[in-house]
Design an enzyme around this catalytic site. Structure first.
Site, PDB file in Angstrom:
ATOM      1  N   SER A 252      11.502  26.235  42.008  1.00 13.81           N
ATOM      2  CA  SER A 252      10.094  26.179  42.383  1.00 13.81           C
ATOM      3  C   SER A 252       9.823  24.946  43.258  1.00 13.81           C
ATOM      4  O   SER A 252      10.376  24.840  44.352  1.00 13.81           O
ATOM      5  CB  SER A 252       9.226  26.200  41.123  1.00 13.81           C
ATOM      6  OG  SER A 252       7.882  26.464  41.427  1.00 13.81           O
TER       7      SER A 252
ATOM      8  N   ASP B 125       7.880  37.763  39.414  1.00 16.81           N
ATOM      9  CA  ASP B 125       7.422  36.378  39.513  1.00 16.81           C
ATOM     10  C   ASP B 125       5.968  36.371  39.980  1.00 16.81           C
ATOM     11  O   ASP B 125       5.675  36.693  41.135  1.00 16.81           O
ATOM     12  CB  ASP B 125       8.307  35.614  40.504  1.00 16.81           C
ATOM     13  CG  ASP B 125       8.044  34.117  40.520  1.00 16.81           C
ATOM     14  OD1 ASP B 125       6.866  33.716  40.428  1.00 16.81           O
ATOM     15  OD2 ASP B 125       9.018  33.352  40.633  1.00 16.81           O
TER      16      ASP B 125
ATOM     17  N   HIS C 143       9.257  33.818  36.749  1.00 15.46           N
ATOM     18  CA  HIS C 143       9.393  32.458  37.275  1.00 15.46           C
ATOM     19  C   HIS C 143       9.950  31.485  36.234  1.00 15.46           C
ATOM     20  O   HIS C 143      10.065  30.295  36.503  1.00 15.46           O
ATOM     21  CB  HIS C 143       8.008  31.974  37.735  1.00 15.46           C
ATOM     22  CG  HIS C 143       8.035  30.810  38.681  1.00 15.46           C
ATOM     23  ND1 HIS C 143       8.422  30.918  40.007  1.00 15.46           N
ATOM     24  CD2 HIS C 143       7.703  29.498  38.501  1.00 15.46           C
ATOM     25  CE1 HIS C 143       8.324  29.736  40.600  1.00 15.46           C
ATOM     26  NE2 HIS C 143       7.897  28.857  39.703  1.00 15.46           N
TER      27      HIS C 143
END
Length: 286
Positions: A153, A231, A264
């Site tokens: 991320s 995600d 995620h």
């Protein structure tokens, strides 16, 4: 460059060290975790390469250590793994603890130029220079000439930009669900606007992987990227990996692997952790 080791934990035949040191770039005490594989702990004269893992928003060094399971493949390959923090802590800057996506836990791996953040939010310099030197100076088993980098991320953004800004410094790079085009997503606009100012778009571009890859003139790239089809942050337009893929055409292999049903979270990273360590091993051990 003194390091204090606060814990020494057995993990996959090696040792996980929880450490702190006083950092000049961030003007505070910084924590980091370092995994030394069994190849380095059994024979302290043996040098092992280093893989740096950059974590995402809100994370500490413990998130990747406890939930990423990177030590599994690292122990098999003989690779040390470094887990830095994601920002300075305790600088007492007004507003630094007000939001999850700016300030504490959200340093975005940039060197802030805008006051008051420029007083310590220098995570780019900390990761690129100060922390590795601290590790190399204090742990003789770690080979400073063989270093790879990866992240998740915000940390995927950091890994990509550090790699692209420093040709030859890192032998490998990969990312889980990276913020690949921060200049064009809400997370990135907030961070860059706060750390650089709304008008300094040149600084934005210098920390945007999609913009940096357009200028890449080094060896053909080999970048492993995993993104889950479930995600939610991808669906919200925060990641934009397709922008990076498009910009990287003709620069080598920059291909997103779309993982069906994955999200995620660290469950995704744990599932594909071995793939990313093995990707790095091809370059760190070759």
């Amino acid at each position: 460059m003194a390091v204090t080791t606060k814990a020494n934990i057995a993990s996959f035949g090696g040792k996980l060290l929880k450490c702190t040191h006083n950092a000049s770039t961030t003007n505070c005490e910084m924590a980091f975790n370092l995994y030394l594989p069994p190849q380095a702990t059994v024979n302290p004269l043996r040098k092992v390469p280093l893989l740096i893992y950059l974590a995402g928003l809100t994370c500490t060094p413990d998130n990747g250590t406890e939930k990423g399971f990177f030590q599994h493949a690292a122990s098999q390959k003989g690779i040390a793994v470094l887990y830095p923090d994601t920002s300075p802590r305790g600088l007492n800057i007004p507003g630094e603890d007000d939001a999850y996506d700016f300030g504490t836990g959200a340093g975005f791996y940039v060197d802030a130029t805008r006051e008051p953040w420029s007083k310590g939010y220098k995570m780019y310099s900390y990761i690129a220079a100060e922390l590795p030197q601290v590790v190399f100076s204090n742990f003789d088993q770690v080979d400073g000439s063989r270093v790879g980098i990866f992240g998740h991320s915000m940390g995927g953004h950091g890994a990509l930009t550090l790699f692209l800004k420093n040709p030859g410094k890192y032998r490998s790079v990969s990312a889980f669900a990276p913020i690949a085009n921060p200049s064009n997503c809400d997370w990135g606009r907030k961070a860059f606007g706060g750390y650089f100012g709304e008008d300094d778009k040149a600084a934005w571009s210098e920390h945007d992987a999609t913009e940096l890859v357009k200028k890449w003139e080094g060896e053909p790239l080999d970048v492993l990227i995993d993104v889950g089809t479930s995600d939610n942050f991808y669906k919200q337009g925060q990641l934009l990996p397709e922008k990076l893929e498009e910009a990287a055409r003709g620069k080598g292999k920059v291909k997103v692997r779309w993982q069906v049903g994955y999200d995620h979270s660290y469950f995704t990273m744990a599932t594909f952790a071995d793939d990313h360590v093995n990707h790095a091993a091809r370059y760190l051990l070759g």
